[in-house]
Design a protein around this motif. Structure first.
Motif, short mmCIF file in Angstrom:
data_model
loop_
_atom_site.label_atom_id
_atom_site.label_comp_id
_atom_site.label_asym_id
_atom_site.label_seq_id
_atom_site.Cartn_x
_atom_site.Cartn_y
_atom_site.Cartn_z
N GLN A 128 4.10 6.50 4.70
CA GLN A 128 3.98 6.82 6.13
C GLN A 128 5.14 6.20 6.92
N ASN B 269 0.85 -1.18 0.00
CA ASN B 269 0.00 0.00 0.00
C ASN B 269 0.89 1.23 0.00
N ASP C 80 0.33 4.43 0.31
CA ASP C 80 0.12 5.41 1.38
C ASP C 80 0.82 4.97 2.66
N ARG C 81 0.64 3.70 2.99
CA ARG C 81 1.24 3.19 4.22
C ARG C 81 2.77 3.18 4.10
#
Lengths: 184, 203
Positions: free
Chosen positions: B105, B99, B101-102
């Motif tokens: 992060q 993922n 986005d993760r």
């Protein structure tokens, strides 16, 4: 009030599930938008968690509701305009379809994003598909498009109920009111 | 010895699972300095069959990821545990959890802060044989600017010139400051992270 629906009135189970579903639909739409607008942070994750958990609840309720509906009779539609009956039938079918499709698209979307769905922290659903960024974007669009389809369908549903109540002055809306006695 | 050097060059240019073994002794010998005699065997990681994976929890559900790039220096012999030593450097930015986005992060300041601390380090201090083929590595694990002693139990199978190592270790991310500020709350992103290593090496 009887549990089961009759030829002329809705039973208490159908009424209860109908209104519970209405509340959940509105809640989910509100949470969906709210969580989307929140910046990435703990608060956003908490709301995404709730959104997923309630979504799975809706999916289960929808299945129960469909089984229940098939197992009992449905009160005869009021009014005598044939195309309205057909339109109502189609709209109701579409509402049942989105009750299933909306949570399923969310579940698929979570799977594709590699974010498995936990239901209120009690259990985790199996992933329906493997991580897939392209599929995730497509499902995200489907989930968004379905949300507005639901707004349209619910608008039509409410509008038609009011039309029956205020223009035709029949019992269509009244017989779904929880505290109202059955009958038309 | 020159062949080993070439291998290091080749593997470091691989796109996937870029795992290279940098053994100081080899490096020294390549530039013409005689290598010190090491009692334990030197092992070279086979990139395609090795992995460092992790499992965390988020919103109550587990997720898997892996570090695609790491390097390992391995000197190990079952009959010379005192002379054995393993040092693994993990490229934090190579974390892949499926993922985007993760993943972005993970490397941000609140989590691993890869800009400031791009590598995590695992360096053994001693080994204990707990049963035939079963060992424990007592090691210093450094993530961000925090170093903690950890014990990694692992299974080792050696056949001729091949070795397979499988180990699993659960750590608490907050012990290492992974998850700053609001993220030190572990209700949505769980504290426990299980690291699973699967190393295939040859000597």
């Amino acid at each position: 009030m009887a549990l089961r629906s009759t030829q002329t009135g809705f039973g208490s189970v159908t009424k209860a599930v109908h209104w519970l579903m209405a509340i959940l639909f509105a809640t989910m739409f509100a949470i969906g938008w709210y969580m989307d607008l929140l910046p990435l942070g703990m608060e956003k994750l908490v709301w995404i968690s709730r959104h997923k958990s309630i979504g799975v609840t809706i999916l289960l309720l929808a299945i129960l509701r469909i089984v229940w509906r098939l197992a009992e009779q449905t009160p005869t539609a009021l009014g005598d305009v044939a195309w309205e009956h057909r339109a109502a039938k189609a709209a109701h079918l579409a509402l049942y379809a989105v009750m299933l499709a909306m949570p399923l698209s969310g579940w698929l979307m979570s799977s594709a994003a590699n974010y498995s769905v936990s239901v209120f922290g009690l259990f985790t659903l199996p992933d329906l598909v493997g991580p897939d960024k392209v599929l995730y974007e497509q499902l995200k669009f489907v989930h968004w498009a379905l949300s507005w389809s639901i707004v349209g369908l619910v608008g039509l549903h409410v509008g038609a109920a009011f039309k029956h109540h205020f223009i035709n002055r029949d019992a269509t809306l009244r017989r779904m009111i929880p505290w109202a006695a059955k009958g038309n | 010895m020159g062949g080993e050097g070439e291998l290091i060059m080749m593997t470091s240019f691989k796109n996937l699972l870029r795992v290279s073994v940098i053994v100081p002794a080899f490096a020294l010998s390549v530039i013409g300095v005689s290598a010190p005699v090491l009692a334990a065997d030197l092992w070279q990681v086979n990139a395609d069959d090795s992995s460092i994976e992790f499992t965390g929890t988020q919103l109550g559900a587990e997720f898997d990821g892996k570090f695609k790039t790491f390097t390992a220096e391995i000197a190990f012999a079952p009959d010379d545990l005192a002379g054995s030593k393993v040092r693994v450097l993990i490229d934090i930015a190579s974390a892949d959890t499926g993922n985007a986005d993760r993943d972005s992060q993970i490397i941000s300041a609140d989590w691993f802060d890869a800009g400031q601390w791009p590598t995590a380090k695992f360096e053994t201090k001693s080994f204990v044989e707990v049963a035939p083929g079963k060992y424990e590595a007592i090691a210093d694990l450094t993530i961000r600017d925090v170093t903690q002693e950890v014990v990694l139990p692992f299974d080792l199978e050696i056949s001729d010139s091949k070795a397979e190592v499988e180990g699993r270790l659960t750590i608490k991310r907050t012990d290492f400051g992974v998850g700053q500020g609001q993220w030190s709350d572990t209700s949505q992103v769980g504290d426990a992270v299980t690291i699973k290593i699967d190393i295939d090496a040859s000597r």
